[in-house]
Enzyme design. Structure first.
Site, mmCIF file in Angstrom:
data_model
loop_
_atom_site.group_PDB
_atom_site.id
_atom_site.type_symbol
_atom_site.label_atom_id
_atom_site.label_comp_id
_atom_site.label_asym_id
_atom_site.label_seq_id
_atom_site.Cartn_x
_atom_site.Cartn_y
_atom_site.Cartn_z
ATOM 1 N N ARG A 1 0.925 -1.178 -0.064
ATOM 2 C CA ARG A 1 0.079 -0.123 0.068
ATOM 3 C C ARG A 1 0.963 1.377 -0.135
ATOM 4 N NH1 ARG A 1 -5.374 -1.725 3.550
ATOM 5 N NH2 ARG A 1 -6.385 -2.795 2.010
ATOM 6 N N ASP B 1 -16.239 10.637 6.483
ATOM 7 C CA ASP B 1 -15.083 9.530 6.562
ATOM 8 C C ASP B 1 -13.748 9.982 6.501
ATOM 9 O OD1 ASP B 1 -15.305 6.195 5.723
ATOM 10 O OD2 ASP B 1 -13.635 7.134 4.562
HETATM 11 C C1 LIG Z 1 -15.301 -0.931 5.207
HETATM 12 S S1 LIG Z 1 -15.769 0.811 5.258
HETATM 13 C C2 LIG Z 1 -17.573 0.835 6.120
HETATM 14 C C3 LIG Z 1 -18.567 1.685 5.524
HETATM 15 C C4 LIG Z 1 -19.924 1.467 6.190
HETATM 16 N N1 LIG Z 1 -19.978 1.991 7.377
HETATM 17 C C5 LIG Z 1 -20.441 0.179 5.874
HETATM 18 O O1 LIG Z 1 -20.566 -0.537 6.835
HETATM 19 O O2 LIG Z 1 -20.695 -0.340 4.804
HETATM 20 C C6 LIG Z 1 -14.756 1.358 6.561
HETATM 21 C C7 LIG Z 1 -14.616 2.684 6.385
HETATM 22 O O3 LIG Z 1 -13.926 3.330 7.613
HETATM 23 C C8 LIG Z 1 -13.143 4.564 7.397
HETATM 24 N N2 LIG Z 1 -12.165 4.852 8.337
HETATM 25 C C9 LIG Z 1 -11.255 4.112 8.846
HETATM 26 N N3 LIG Z 1 -10.626 4.692 9.840
HETATM 27 C C10 LIG Z 1 -11.154 5.939 10.069
HETATM 28 C C11 LIG Z 1 -11.021 6.946 10.882
HETATM 29 N N4 LIG Z 1 -10.200 6.890 11.855
HETATM 30 N N5 LIG Z 1 -12.046 8.027 10.836
HETATM 31 C C12 LIG Z 1 -13.017 7.992 10.086
HETATM 32 N N6 LIG Z 1 -13.188 6.775 9.141
HETATM 33 C C13 LIG Z 1 -12.317 5.884 9.167
HETATM 34 C C14 LIG Z 1 -12.578 4.041 5.966
HETATM 35 O O4 LIG Z 1 -11.874 5.170 5.386
HETATM 36 C C15 LIG Z 1 -13.429 3.344 5.226
HETATM 37 O O5 LIG Z 1 -14.369 4.050 4.389
#
Ligand SMILES: C[S@@+](CC[C@H](N)C(=O)[O-])C[C@H]1O[C@@H](n2cnc3c(N)ncnc32)[C@H](O)[C@@H]1O
Length: 278
Positions: A37, A143
């Site tokens: 990554r 996000d």
């Molecule tokens: C797998 S997606 C989940 C999306 C949605 N909530 C769902 O359940 O379908 C995880 C998301 O968490 C976000 N994320 C990870 N760490 C984060 C943080 N510290 N603050 C805000 N968002 C975060 C990532 O950018 C990603 O878009």
């Protein structure tokens, strides 16, 4: 350049720095994943090796912009409309009934909304019940990934996002366009998007008081201490009795006493206890 290998020391330094800033946790088996990554970022920043990149993140004048890039590269944005629909049914039935008895609009926060499918599904669920007028709900969504938030605002989606969406719902709330679909303005207007970091305390002050928080499929990327910190921060914005929805693989029962768990045949969710001190 693409053959630069991350050493154990570099891996530990970068992993700790990333966990501290974003919460995203790379454990011992994830060295190769993090290496691949970060490789693209080494190339883009013309950095010779991972130690130089570590220093770049700490002290380069461009470091804030680089952290933004990193947020997009490191996040797993897997999501789709009407994911874990049973929780949206709880929203439509229980939460809305309660909200109708209260004063003021229903305040809902999708705390890690990825590319927007989750908050838009919340908006469509409220519209479909016909019990809440669009102006009677305030849906905020945020996000970490700038690229994901841009996609929310564009409101354009392809087939994979619709794997759990009934065709009639697509017909009602989407307009076909060049191999995909735009969400209608009616739904789009209901959601306000922003860039946020759940580890940044300012996020919670900015989002303000909420009746419902969705934070699904995010805690799985955090270690236990960070999970606890984040759900306790949610308790500061949730009103007493406010609802917290997590992903089905995420349990906070042993993590904090601030919430009462509800386990029904259909869905699991949490409510902030009245006496939650924090
Ligand atoms: C797998 S997606 C989940 C999306 C949605 N909530 C769902 O359940 O379908 C995880 C998301 O968490 C976000 N994320 C990870 N760490 C984060 C943080 N510290 N603050 C805000 N968002 C975060 C990532 O950018 C990603 O878009």
């Amino acid at each position: 350049m693409s053959s630069v290998v991350i050493s154990d020391t570099e891996y530990r330094l970068l992993r700790d720095l990333i966990r501290e800033r974003f919460g995203i946790n790379y454990d011992d088996g994830k060295q190769f994943l993090l290496q691949s990554r970060l490789q693209t970022r080494l190339i883009k920043t013309r950095t010779a090796d991972f130690m130089a990149y570590y220093r770049y993140l700490l002290s380069d004048l461009q470091r804030d912009a680089e952290w933004d890039e990193l947020a997009s590269v490191l996040s797993n944005n897997e999501t789709y409309f009407f994911r874990e629909r049973s929780q949206l049914d709880v929203l439509a039935q229980e939460v809305v009934s309660e909200a109708l008895q209260g004063a003021g609009p229903l305040r809902i926060w999708s705390a890690a909304c990825s590319t927007g499918e989750e908050p838009y599904s919340v908006a469509m669920t409220l519209l479909d019940g016909h019990r809440i007028a669009p102006a009677a709900a305030r849906i905020k969504a945020g996000d970490l990934s700038p690229r994901a938030v841009e996609k929310c605002a564009a409101g354009f989606y392809r087939e994979l996002s619709f794997r759990a969406t009934p065709p009639e719902v697509i017909g009602r709330y989407f307009k076909p366009f060049e191999g995909g679909f735009f969400i209608t303005d009616e739904v789009k207007r209901m959601v306000e998007f922003s860039r946020i970091n759940l580890l940044d305390e300012r996020t919670y002050a900015a989002v303000g008081p909420q009746d419902v928080v969705f934070c699904r499929n995010v805690l799985i990327y955090f270690d236990k201490a960070t999970q606890k910190r984040v759900v306790e921060s949610f308790a500061r914005v949730l009103r007493p009795g406010g609802f917290l929805f997590l992903g089905h693989a995420e349990s906070i029962i042993r993590l904090t006493g601030l919430y009462e768990p509800f386990v029904t045949a259909k869905a699991v969710y949490y409510r902030r206890r009245d006496d939650a001190h924090h």
